[in-house]
Scaffold this motif. Structure first.
Motif, PDB file in Angstrom:
ATOM      1  N   GLU A 250      -8.609  -1.752  -6.883  1.00 38.33           N
ATOM      2  CA  GLU A 250      -7.969  -0.466  -6.657  1.00 38.33           C
ATOM      3  C   GLU A 250      -8.691   0.361  -5.592  1.00 38.33           C
TER       4      GLU A 250
ATOM      5  N   TYR B 164      -5.424   6.683  -8.291  1.00 41.08           N
ATOM      6  CA  TYR B 164      -5.821   5.441  -7.624  1.00 41.08           C
ATOM      7  C   TYR B 164      -4.607   4.526  -7.480  1.00 41.08           C
ATOM      8  N   ARG B 165      -4.720   3.646  -6.486  1.00 38.66           N
ATOM      9  CA  ARG B 165      -3.645   2.692  -6.168  1.00 38.66           C
ATOM     10  C   ARG B 165      -4.174   1.289  -6.454  1.00 38.66           C
TER      11      ARG B 165
ATOM     12  N   GLU C 106      -1.949   8.350 -11.806  1.00 40.68           N
ATOM     13  CA  GLU C 106      -2.485   9.689 -11.566  1.00 40.68           C
ATOM     14  C   GLU C 106      -2.837  10.337 -12.898  1.00 40.68           C
TER      15      GLU C 106
ATOM     16  N   LEU D  50      -7.344   7.251  -4.425  1.00 40.75           N
ATOM     17  CA  LEU D  50      -6.538   8.023  -3.471  1.00 40.75           C
ATOM     18  C   LEU D  50      -6.881   9.508  -3.497  1.00 40.75           C
TER      19      LEU D  50
ATOM     20  N   VAL E 155       0.585   3.215  -8.573  1.00 40.63           N
ATOM     21  CA  VAL E 155      -0.346   4.335  -8.490  1.00 40.63           C
ATOM     22  C   VAL E 155      -0.411   4.946  -9.879  1.00 40.63           C
TER      23      VAL E 155
ATOM     24  N   PRO F 111       0.838  -1.202   0.000  1.00 40.42           N
ATOM     25  CA  PRO F 111       0.000   0.000   0.000  1.00 40.42           C
ATOM     26  C   PRO F 111       0.876   1.256   0.000  1.00 40.42           C
TER      27      PRO F 111
ATOM     28  N   ALA G  85       3.920  -2.488  -6.405  1.00 38.63           N
ATOM     29  CA  ALA G  85       3.164  -1.290  -6.020  1.00 38.63           C
ATOM     30  C   ALA G  85       2.852  -0.504  -7.288  1.00 38.63           C
TER      31      ALA G  85
ATOM     32  N   ASP H 214      -4.384  -2.315  -5.276  1.00 34.78           N
ATOM     33  CA  ASP H 214      -4.241  -3.025  -4.008  1.00 34.78           C
ATOM     34  C   ASP H 214      -3.974  -4.510  -4.211  1.00 34.78           C
TER      35      ASP H 214
END
Length: 159
Positions: A75, A88-89, A104, A78, A102, A7, A100, A91
């Motif tokens: 996801e 969003y990330r 944007e 964020l 992300v 995370p 990992a 998961d």
């Protein structure tokens, strides 16, 4: 099925070991682009050809995304700051080597339209990072095609 990823927060966009950044200008205004990204999640499959399914989860706080070829993501949203930033990330995923991620989407007004900047910030195994670096041009093409299709979709919706 899916493995849990590390995370990370929105700041990972600036600190990730691998960052791919793509930008394109479209005629649609920032508010319309933001709405398509953040509020019409299920519409992604209509304009982003790599996406076969996208649906909001957790009352809009998350997303489930499936890509061509069978890759899946769970996801967490964020940042959803209209009409400027949507991030969003990942998961959980079945993508091998990813640790990992992300993504944007940053929107800024530009010549009567919007400059769309997409940052793909990731960490993974050496093999994953190498493959993604080698695939950068394909990912860039997918972004350009998707944003162009989104712009056409938004133009026809407002006509």
């Amino acid at each position: 099925m899916a493995r849990r990823l590390r995370p990370v927060g929105p700041d990972f966009v600036g600190t990730a070991p691998l960052r791919l950044v793509f930008a394109r200008e479209v005629a649609a205004p920032p508010g319309a682009v933001f709405s398509a990204l953040a509020e019409d999640v299920s519409g992604w499959s209509e304009w982003f050809s790599a996406v076969t399914l996208a649906r909001p989860t957790a009352d809009g706080g998350g997303r489930e995304v499936r890509l061509r070829g069978g890759t899946r993501f769970e996801e967490t949203v964020l940042v959803s700051k209209a009409p400027e930033v949507y991030a969003y990330r990942a998961d959980a995923t079945n993508a091998p080597g990813l640790r990992a991620l992300v993504e944007e989407w940053r929107l800024t007004p530009a010549d009567g339209g919007t400059r769309v900047r997409w940052t793909f910030a990731a960490d993974g195994t050496v093999v994953f990072r190498t493959a993604l670096t080698l695939g950068r041009s394909g990912l860039g093409r997918a972004f350009r095609d998707a944003v162009t299709a989104l712009d056409r979709r938004l133009a026809s919706a407002s006509a």
